[in-house]
Design an enzyme around this catalytic site. Sequence first.
Site, PDB file in Angstrom:
ATOM      1  N   GLN A   1       0.831  -1.205   0.000  1.00  0.00           N
ATOM      2  CA  GLN A   1       0.000   0.000   0.000  1.00  0.00           C
ATOM      3  C   GLN A   1       0.860   1.248   0.000  1.00  0.00           C
ATOM      4  O   GLN A   1       2.059   1.194   0.264  1.00  0.00           O
ATOM      5  CB  GLN A   1      -0.932  -0.005   1.215  1.00  0.00           C
ATOM      6  CG  GLN A   1      -0.209  -0.160   2.545  1.00  0.00           C
ATOM      7  CD  GLN A   1      -1.158  -0.456   3.693  1.00  0.00           C
ATOM      8  OE1 GLN A   1      -1.437   0.431   4.500  1.00  0.00           O
ATOM      9  NE2 GLN A   1      -1.641  -1.688   3.774  1.00  0.00           N
TER      10      GLN A   1
ATOM     11  N   HIS B   1       0.378   5.736   0.981  1.00  0.00           N
ATOM     12  CA  HIS B   1      -0.459   6.753   1.605  1.00  0.00           C
ATOM     13  C   HIS B   1      -0.215   8.102   0.925  1.00  0.00           C
ATOM     14  O   HIS B   1       0.899   8.381   0.465  1.00  0.00           O
ATOM     15  CB  HIS B   1      -0.163   6.866   3.092  1.00  0.00           C
ATOM     16  CG  HIS B   1      -0.313   5.566   3.822  1.00  0.00           C
ATOM     17  ND1 HIS B   1      -1.427   4.780   3.720  1.00  0.00           N
ATOM     18  CD2 HIS B   1       0.535   4.909   4.661  1.00  0.00           C
ATOM     19  CE1 HIS B   1      -1.280   3.697   4.465  1.00  0.00           C
ATOM     20  NE2 HIS B   1      -0.091   3.751   5.037  1.00  0.00           N
TER      21      HIS B   1
ATOM     22  N   GLU C   1       3.636   7.489   8.792  1.00  0.00           N
ATOM     23  CA  GLU C   1       3.557   6.549   9.896  1.00  0.00           C
ATOM     24  C   GLU C   1       4.922   5.947  10.184  1.00  0.00           C
ATOM     25  O   GLU C   1       5.843   5.991   9.357  1.00  0.00           O
ATOM     26  CB  GLU C   1       2.556   5.432   9.590  1.00  0.00           C
ATOM     27  CG  GLU C   1       2.966   4.514   8.448  1.00  0.00           C
ATOM     28  CD  GLU C   1       1.879   3.518   8.060  1.00  0.00           C
ATOM     29  OE1 GLU C   1       0.683   3.849   8.182  1.00  0.00           O
ATOM     30  OE2 GLU C   1       2.241   2.406   7.621  1.00  0.00           O
TER      31      GLU C   1
ATOM     32  N   HIS D   1       4.750   0.004   0.781  1.00  0.00           N
ATOM     33  CA  HIS D   1       5.185  -0.782   1.927  1.00  0.00           C
ATOM     34  C   HIS D   1       4.180  -1.883   2.223  1.00  0.00           C
ATOM     35  O   HIS D   1       3.011  -1.807   1.826  1.00  0.00           O
ATOM     36  CB  HIS D   1       5.379   0.098   3.165  1.00  0.00           C
ATOM     37  CG  HIS D   1       4.136   0.824   3.592  1.00  0.00           C
ATOM     38  ND1 HIS D   1       3.639   1.914   2.909  1.00  0.00           N
ATOM     39  CD2 HIS D   1       3.280   0.614   4.626  1.00  0.00           C
ATOM     40  CE1 HIS D   1       2.540   2.343   3.499  1.00  0.00           C
ATOM     41  NE2 HIS D   1       2.304   1.565   4.550  1.00  0.00           N
TER      42      HIS D   1
ATOM     43  N   ARG E   1      -4.288   0.546  -1.899  1.00  0.00           N
ATOM     44  CA  ARG E   1      -3.727  -0.804  -1.992  1.00  0.00           C
ATOM     45  C   ARG E   1      -3.244  -1.086  -3.407  1.00  0.00           C
ATOM     46  O   ARG E   1      -3.939  -0.776  -4.383  1.00  0.00           O
ATOM     47  CB  ARG E   1      -4.762  -1.831  -1.559  1.00  0.00           C
ATOM     48  CG  ARG E   1      -5.225  -1.664  -0.115  1.00  0.00           C
ATOM     49  CD  ARG E   1      -6.298  -2.667   0.258  1.00  0.00           C
ATOM     50  NE  ARG E   1      -6.799  -2.398   1.604  1.00  0.00           N
ATOM     51  CZ  ARG E   1      -7.792  -1.557   1.875  1.00  0.00           C
ATOM     52  NH1 ARG E   1      -8.408  -0.927   0.877  1.00  0.00           N
ATOM     53  NH2 ARG E   1      -8.175  -1.351   3.112  1.00  0.00           N
TER      54      ARG E   1
END
Length: 387
Positions: A95, A97, A132, A253, A272
């Site tokens: 995925q 972000h 993240e 990642h 995804r």
Amino acid sequence: MAVLLDNPVRSYAWGSPTVIPELLGRAPSGQPEAELWVGAHPGSPSTVSGDGRPLSALIEADPVATLGAAVVDRFGPRLPFLLKILAVQRPLSIQVHPTIEQAVEGYDAEDAAGLALDDPRRSYHDRNHKPEMAVALTPFEALVGFDDPVAVAASLEQSEHPDLVGAAAVLRDDDGLERLVRRWLTLDADAAAEIVTVLTGEASTRRHDPRFALVHRLAEAYPHDRGLLLALLLRHHVLEPGEAVFVPAGVPHAYLSGVAVEPQASSDNTLRAGLTPKHVDAAEVLRILRYEPRGEVLVAPVVTDPGIELYPVPGVDELRLARVLLSRSGVMVPGPCLVLVVEGSASLDGVSLARGHAAFVPASETGATLTGDGVAFTLTTALDQAR
């Protein structure tokens, strides 16, 4: 004063049925329990223990008192960070972000297309970015960022199949990585199935090559998934407890196994690209992917005070994560801050925190002291580096 929280658990197929229940000291539910959420994201907000109010409602009632004027000025009247525990038993999807700008564009486009927030085709659930970090609590395995294309090419050149040898030749061109990713993500279903079959067949016989051995393992969980092609291109990390990896916007990642604490900006936006039965929006993934091979994405903790290790993430104002080795002498915890105990037990201004439990310290609480025996994580913003 500090507020004890009750925290929701999300069940996904990749989660462990035992890790989070054991952490919380309760019996397993029989279902995979993948993520413990600590925060105020509207998708799964923590609640105030005893009265059931969402943490978001507590913040909305008095944003300045709970968050502080500087946080409200920078992020608005909402908690800008989210803290999770991930219990990974089988690989997650590959995925990426978005940046904030990409998230706003994507969210508005899905709204305009009439996709409800709970529509399985939806990728954007808010208008925020999602930088993240994963901090390992056990050995933790992850794919993060593209590997060196030349190194991947050298491995593919040992193949006896012309499709894989041809991919190696593409990777040796200056823009080859992007061209190959775009080609593989936009193949029609039949063409994708054909090359995935080639790859998995070769992986079963080349397990002496770590890159192909990994693909062989992933194929056991996702045997016909075109994400196996992307996995071949990604950098593999195995983190030991206390080690961390940072994932900025646009970096592909996938977390493969283990237990980790995951601090992030408060968002649930996930694009995804493969290794999943869920919706894959290849066009949107290609819009936000970053292709430069990632160098060092590991985050080395810095000891700031005895018993306190800070995990610095430059350029991300939402995240200031610290690992605290608890002692009876106490550590000051300035708000707004989330506190999560992962080993032993703690007391936070008279609020008892057992292993797996968490609390919120509002900005108006200037003297909160954390004591105990074990290990806790604290998460606040990086707006005031002097704290």
